[in-house]
Design a protein around this motif. Structure first.
Motif, PDB file in Angstrom:
ATOM      1  N   LYS A   1       0.832  -1.199   0.000  1.00 37.05           N
ATOM      2  CA  LYS A   1       0.000   0.000   0.000  1.00 37.05           C
ATOM      3  C   LYS A   1       0.867   1.249   0.000  1.00 37.05           C
ATOM      4  N   TYR A   2       0.531   2.166  -0.900  1.00 36.57           N
ATOM      5  CA  TYR A   2       1.207   3.465  -1.002  1.00 36.57           C
ATOM      6  C   TYR A   2       0.138   4.543  -0.846  1.00 36.57           C
ATOM      7  N   ILE A   3       0.305   5.398   0.151  1.00 38.83           N
ATOM      8  CA  ILE A   3      -0.719   6.369   0.510  1.00 38.83           C
ATOM      9  C   ILE A   3      -0.182   7.782   0.290  1.00 38.83           C
TER      10      ILE A   3
ATOM     11  N   GLU B   1       1.072   4.107 -11.128  1.00 37.21           N
ATOM     12  CA  GLU B   1       0.988   3.325 -12.365  1.00 37.21           C
ATOM     13  C   GLU B   1       1.237   1.844 -12.096  1.00 37.21           C
ATOM     14  N   VAL B   2       2.154   1.561 -11.155  1.00 35.96           N
ATOM     15  CA  VAL B   2       2.401   0.163 -10.777  1.00 35.96           C
ATOM     16  C   VAL B   2       1.125  -0.457 -10.230  1.00 35.96           C
ATOM     17  N   ALA B   3       0.408   0.313  -9.393  1.00 32.48           N
ATOM     18  CA  ALA B   3      -0.836  -0.185  -8.795  1.00 32.48           C
ATOM     19  C   ALA B   3      -1.909  -0.417  -9.858  1.00 32.48           C
ATOM     20  N   LYS B   4      -1.959   0.455 -10.861  1.00 33.27           N
ATOM     21  CA  LYS B   4      -2.960   0.294 -11.925  1.00 33.27           C
ATOM     22  C   LYS B   4      -2.687  -0.969 -12.737  1.00 33.27           C
ATOM     23  N   LYS B   5      -1.410  -1.298 -12.921  1.00 34.27           N
ATOM     24  CA  LYS B   5      -1.056  -2.477 -13.712  1.00 34.27           C
ATOM     25  C   LYS B   5      -1.178  -3.768 -12.906  1.00 34.27           C
ATOM     26  N   ASN B   6      -1.066  -3.656 -11.581  1.00 30.33           N
ATOM     27  CA  ASN B   6      -1.117  -4.857 -10.742  1.00 30.33           C
ATOM     28  C   ASN B   6      -2.001  -4.597  -9.518  1.00 30.33           C
ATOM     29  N   PRO B   7      -3.305  -4.412  -9.739  1.00 28.57           N
ATOM     30  CA  PRO B   7      -4.208  -4.009  -8.651  1.00 28.57           C
ATOM     31  C   PRO B   7      -4.430  -5.084  -7.589  1.00 28.57           C
ATOM     32  N   LYS B   8      -4.111  -6.335  -7.891  1.00 25.70           N
ATOM     33  CA  LYS B   8      -4.281  -7.382  -6.884  1.00 25.70           C
ATOM     34  C   LYS B   8      -3.225  -7.287  -5.790  1.00 25.70           C
ATOM     35  N   GLU B   9      -2.045  -6.815  -6.139  1.00 21.87           N
ATOM     36  CA  GLU B   9      -0.939  -6.768  -5.181  1.00 21.87           C
ATOM     37  C   GLU B   9      -0.701  -5.371  -4.622  1.00 21.87           C
ATOM     38  N   TYR B  10      -0.997  -4.335  -5.425  1.00 26.74           N
ATOM     39  CA  TYR B  10      -0.657  -2.963  -5.037  1.00 26.74           C
ATOM     40  C   TYR B  10      -1.902  -2.087  -4.946  1.00 26.74           C
ATOM     41  N   ALA B  11      -1.917  -1.240  -3.931  1.00 26.73           N
ATOM     42  CA  ALA B  11      -2.953  -0.213  -3.805  1.00 26.73           C
ATOM     43  C   ALA B  11      -2.272   1.138  -3.700  1.00 26.73           C
ATOM     44  N   PHE B  12      -2.761   2.106  -4.460  1.00 27.69           N
ATOM     45  CA  PHE B  12      -2.265   3.481  -4.362  1.00 27.69           C
ATOM     46  C   PHE B  12      -3.473   4.347  -4.020  1.00 27.69           C
ATOM     47  N   ILE B  13      -3.460   4.932  -2.843  1.00 24.06           N
ATOM     48  CA  ILE B  13      -4.616   5.670  -2.335  1.00 24.06           C
ATOM     49  C   ILE B  13      -4.252   7.138  -2.172  1.00 24.06           C
ATOM     50  N   LYS B  14      -5.088   8.021  -2.738  1.00 24.03           N
ATOM     51  CA  LYS B  14      -4.829   9.464  -2.685  1.00 24.03           C
ATOM     52  C   LYS B  14      -5.958  10.161  -1.945  1.00 24.03           C
ATOM     53  N   ALA B  15      -5.584  11.177  -1.174  1.00 22.37           N
ATOM     54  CA  ALA B  15      -6.609  11.955  -0.473  1.00 22.37           C
ATOM     55  C   ALA B  15      -6.032  13.304  -0.075  1.00 22.37           C
ATOM     56  N   SER B  16      -6.884  14.311  -0.065  1.00 26.10           N
ATOM     57  CA  SER B  16      -6.479  15.627   0.421  1.00 26.10           C
ATOM     58  C   SER B  16      -6.972  15.809   1.842  1.00 26.10           C
ATOM     59  N   ALA B  17      -6.583  16.910   2.464  1.00 28.56           N
ATOM     60  CA  ALA B  17      -7.051  17.203   3.819  1.00 28.56           C
ATOM     61  C   ALA B  17      -8.559  17.428   3.847  1.00 28.56           C
TER      62      ALA B  17
ATOM     63  N   LEU C   1      -4.014  20.157  -0.267  1.00 30.42           N
ATOM     64  CA  LEU C   1      -4.974  19.592  -1.216  1.00 30.42           C
ATOM     65  C   LEU C   1      -4.431  18.402  -1.995  1.00 30.42           C
ATOM     66  N   ASN C   2      -3.148  18.083  -1.792  1.00 37.48           N
ATOM     67  CA  ASN C   2      -2.529  16.923  -2.443  1.00 37.48           C
ATOM     68  C   ASN C   2      -2.548  17.031  -3.969  1.00 37.48           C
ATOM     69  N   ILE C   3      -2.338  18.248  -4.470  1.00 39.04           N
ATOM     70  CA  ILE C   3      -2.249  18.490  -5.909  1.00 39.04           C
ATOM     71  C   ILE C   3      -0.765  18.547  -6.288  1.00 39.04           C
ATOM     72  N   ARG C   4      -0.357  17.690  -7.194  1.00 37.26           N
ATOM     73  CA  ARG C   4       1.060  17.603  -7.559  1.00 37.26           C
ATOM     74  C   ARG C   4       1.494  18.831  -8.359  1.00 37.26           C
ATOM     75  N   PRO C   5       2.637  19.452  -7.993  1.00 40.65           N
ATOM     76  CA  PRO C   5       3.125  20.603  -8.755  1.00 40.65           C
ATOM     77  C   PRO C   5       3.547  20.188 -10.162  1.00 40.65           C
ATOM     78  N   LYS C   6       3.375  21.091 -11.103  1.00 39.13           N
ATOM     79  CA  LYS C   6       3.823  20.792 -12.466  1.00 39.13           C
ATOM     80  C   LYS C   6       5.345  20.825 -12.508  1.00 39.13           C
ATOM     81  N   GLU C   7       5.893  20.031 -13.390  1.00 43.13           N
ATOM     82  CA  GLU C   7       7.347  19.944 -13.521  1.00 43.13           C
ATOM     83  C   GLU C   7       7.861  21.070 -14.407  1.00 43.13           C
ATOM     84  N   ILE C   8       8.962  21.713 -13.982  1.00 44.18           N
ATOM     85  CA  ILE C   8       9.587  22.774 -14.772  1.00 44.18           C
ATOM     86  C   ILE C   8      10.417  22.137 -15.882  1.00 44.18           C
ATOM     87  N   VAL C   9      10.117  22.507 -17.118  1.00 47.48           N
ATOM     88  CA  VAL C   9      10.815  21.921 -18.265  1.00 47.48           C
ATOM     89  C   VAL C   9      12.017  22.772 -18.663  1.00 47.48           C
TER      90      VAL C   9
END
Length: 499
Positions: free
Chosen positions: A26-28, A198-214, A243-251
Motif C-alpha cells: 500500500k502506497y498512501i 501506475e504500478v498499482a494500476k497495472k497490478n491491482p491485486k498486489e498494489y494499492a495506491f490511495i490518494k486523499a487531500s485534507a 490539497l494533495n495536488i502535484r506541482p507541475k514539472e519545470i521543463v
C-alpha cells in the motif's frame, strides 16, 4: 500493570480505504491534515497484533530524519490506539527486564529498536547507513515521508530483507507487506513515489495506491483551511501540502543539467547521531551530524540580501565543490538574526573558524540608519563570535548568461579543469526546490537569464524563489568562471589548429 480504558477511533473514508484494502503493498499519498499519522499508527498496531515476536523495518531516509520526524510521528500514531511509550512499548532499549517476550531473532543492539511486550520489534532503518538494516530478516516494512526515500537504497537495504516467513504466520494478511505514506513530493527526487500509482494500476491485486487531500477529513475545522491558505507562502505549497495536488514539472529550467541521482548526496555522521540517542534535542542537530564537513578547513559563505536574507555554505574538497547547507530568514527577521540564530550556532563545533565571504554587490550598500554596509555587519557579527572573515566579492557582477553556461557545464562534468558539483540533499531542501523550479528565459538584449517573477510575488514562498540560487551562484562564478572561459578558449584554438 496499568489497564487502559477502551478507546474508539473514528476513521475517515480514505483511512477506511487504507485499512480495508486487501493488497499487501500500500502506497498512501495524502495531504497534511488528512490523517496519515492515524493510519500509520494503525498499521504498526496491526503488525504487532498479527505477528508476535516478529521483526519489522521502520524506514527513514536518514537517521536524522528518523529521530526528528519519523519516530515522533510513529509514537503519536500508536498513542491514538492506546499504546503508550514506556507502558505498552519501549524505544531504544530491550524490554526483557519488564517481562517482555523476546523476538524470534533478537538484534545485537537495541538503540534503534521499538520493543513490544509480545516480542514484536520495529527496527529503525536509515537509508544513509547500509549497516542499520544489516542482518535484518523482516516480516513487513513501512515508512513515513516516503517521497524523501531513495528508491535504489530502499530496494537494497529494506525490500530485500522483507523475506522472513514462519509457519505460524502463514495466514497473516500483513506478512511480507509494504506500507508507505507521504504527502505529494515537490521535487524531482520524490517522483518514484507517485510513479507507484501506475504500478498499482497495472497490478491491482498486489498494489494499492490511495490518494486523499485534507478535505477528506471531516474532523478538521473549516476555519483551519482558511488559516492554512492565508498562512501558506504560496498557492503551489498549499495545493501540494493540503490539497494533495502535484506541482507541475519545470521543463525549461535555468539549471537544466541538474540530475538528482547524480548531484545530490547524503552524508550524515551516524556515529554521532547514535550517541545523542532517540531523545535528541534540537541543539544536538549541529554540524557534528555532518560527515561531509572538513572541520579543519575554511568555510565558503555566500549571502543574498534583502527582505529575504539567505546564506549558502560550501567547501571545495579535492576535485569537488560541495554545497553543505543553506539558511534563510524572512521579514521581520534581519540579517543579524540569520547569523546569530542559525549559521553561527550550527557551525559552533567547526575547528577552523575562517570564512571566505561572498555575496551580491548590494552587500556594499549601507544599512538603513547605519554607517556600516551589509558585508561589514556580517563581518562584525562573525568576528565577535571568533571567526576570521575574508571578503571575496570584487569586480563587476557576472551576467546571467555567464552563470547559465558555467554552472550547466560544471553539472555536465565534461571539462576536466572544472570541479564536480555535489549538493547535500537533506541540508538544502529549499535550495534544491529553488534550483529545480527556477526557469530560464531569453533576455531582451540576447542571451539567457533567470525568470525572477516569483521574487516579486508576495504570495510565493521566497525560499523557493531564485534568492537562494543567487547565493549558490556567486562563489562558483567568482572561483571558476575564468577557468571555464580559458578552457573554452583553449578548446576553440585547438579546433582551429586541427582544421
Amino acid at each position: 500493570m496499568m489497564i487502559s480504558k477502551k478507546k474508539f477511533v473514528e476513521l475517515t473514508i480514505p483511512q477506511l480505504c487504507c485499512v480495508m484494502a486487501q493488497q499487501r503493498h500500500k502506497y498512501i499519498e495524502m495531504g497534511r491534515g488528512g490523517g496519515k499519522t492515524t493510519i500509520f499508527g494503525y498499521q504498526m498496531r496491526e503488525l504487532v497484533r498479527q505477528m508476535p515476536k516478529a521483526s519489522f523495518a521502520l524506514v527513514g531516509s536518514t537517521y536524522s530524519q528518523i529521530l526528528a520526524r519519523t519516530l515522533p510521528s510513529a509514537i503519536e500514531g500508536l498513542e491514538m490506539f492506546n499504546l503508550h511509550q514506556d507502558i505498552d512499548f519501549v524505544v531504544g532499549r530491550c524490554g526483557k527486564k519488564h517481562g517482555y517476550e523476546m523476538p524470534y531473532q533478537p538484534p545485537n543492539q537495541w538503540n534503534n529498536i521499538i520493543h513490544f511486550p509480545n516480542g514484536a520489534i520495529f527496527q529503525l532503518v536509515s537509508l544513509d547507513n547500509a549497516n542499520s538494516g544489516r542482518g535484518l530478516n523482516s516480516y513487513a516494512e513501512l515508512g513515513d515521508e516516503a517521497a524523501l526515500l531513495d528508491p535504489e537504497k530502499l530496494f537494497t537495504n529494506v525490500k530485500t530483507t522483507n523475506r522472513a516467513k514462519k509457519e505460524v504466520f502463514k495466514d497473516c494478511s500483513l506478512l511480507g507487506s509494504e506500507f508507505y505514506v507521504s504527502s505529494t513530493p515537490i521535487n524531482k527526487k520524490g517522483k518514484w513515489f507517485t510513479e507507484m500509482e501506475e504500478v498499482a494500476k497495472k497490478n491491482p491485486k498486489e498494489y494499492a495506491f490511495i490518494k486523499a487531500s485534507a478535505l477528506s477529513n471531516p474532523y478538521l475545522n473549516p476555519a483551519w483551511f482558511k488559516k492554512m491558505r492565508d498562512q501558506a507562502v504560496s498557492e503551489i505549497l498549499y495545493n501540494a501540502e493540503i490539497l494533495n495536488i502535484r506541482p507541475k514539472e519545470i521543463v525549461d529550467g535555468f539549471y537544466g543539467n541538474l540530475i538528482p541521482a547524480k548531484h545530490y548526496y547524503t552524508d550524515y555522521n551516524n556515529s554521532y547521531l547514535e550517541t545523542i540517542g532517540v531523545v535528541a534535542r534540537s541543539e544536538h542537530f549541529n554540524s557534528n551530524q555532518d560527515n561531509d564537513v572538513r572541520v579543519n578547513e575554511p568555510l565558503i559563505m555566500s549571502v543574498d540580501f534583502g527582505v529575504f536574507n539567505c546564506c549558502v555554505v560550501s567547501q571545495v574538497q579535492d576535485d569537488t565543490y560541495k554545497v553543505l547547507k543553506s539558511f534563510f530568514v524572512k521579514s521581520p527577521k534581519l540579517l543579524d538574526d540569520l547569523f546569530i540564530e542559525q549559521v553561527i550556532p550550527y557551525y559552533r563545533p567547526h575547528q577552523e573558524k575562517f570564512v571566505y565571504l561572498y555575496g551580491g554587490h548590494d552587500g556594499n550598500n549601507r544599512l538603513p540608519n547605519d554607517e556600516r554596509t551589509y558585508f561589514q555587519q556580517i563581518i562584525e557579527v562573525l568576528t565577535k563570535h571568533g571567526w576570521t572573515v575574508y571578503l571575496m566579492t570584487h569586480g563587476a557582477a557576472p551576467t546571467h548568461t555567464d552563470k547559465y553556461l558555467l554552472i550547466n557545464a560544471m553539472l555536465k562534468e565534461h571539462q576536466m579543469r572544472l570541479p564536480k558539483m555535489r549538493i547535500n540533499e537533506h541540508n538544502n531542501p529549499d535550495l534544491i526546490i529553488a534550483l529545480e523550479r527556477t526557469e530560464a528565459k531569453e533576455a531582451l538584449k540576447g542571451g539567457i537569464e533567470k525568470e525572477k517573477k516569483d521574487e516579486r510575488n508576495k504570495l510565493f514562498p521566497q525560499q523557493h524563489a531564485p534568492h537562494l540560487t543567487d547565493a549558490f551562484d556567486i562563489p562558483i562564478m567568482t572561483m571558476f568562471n575564468d577557468i571555464f572561459k580559458g578552457s573554452s578558449l583553449l578548446l576553440s584554438e585547438s579546433r582551429i589548429q586541427t582544421t
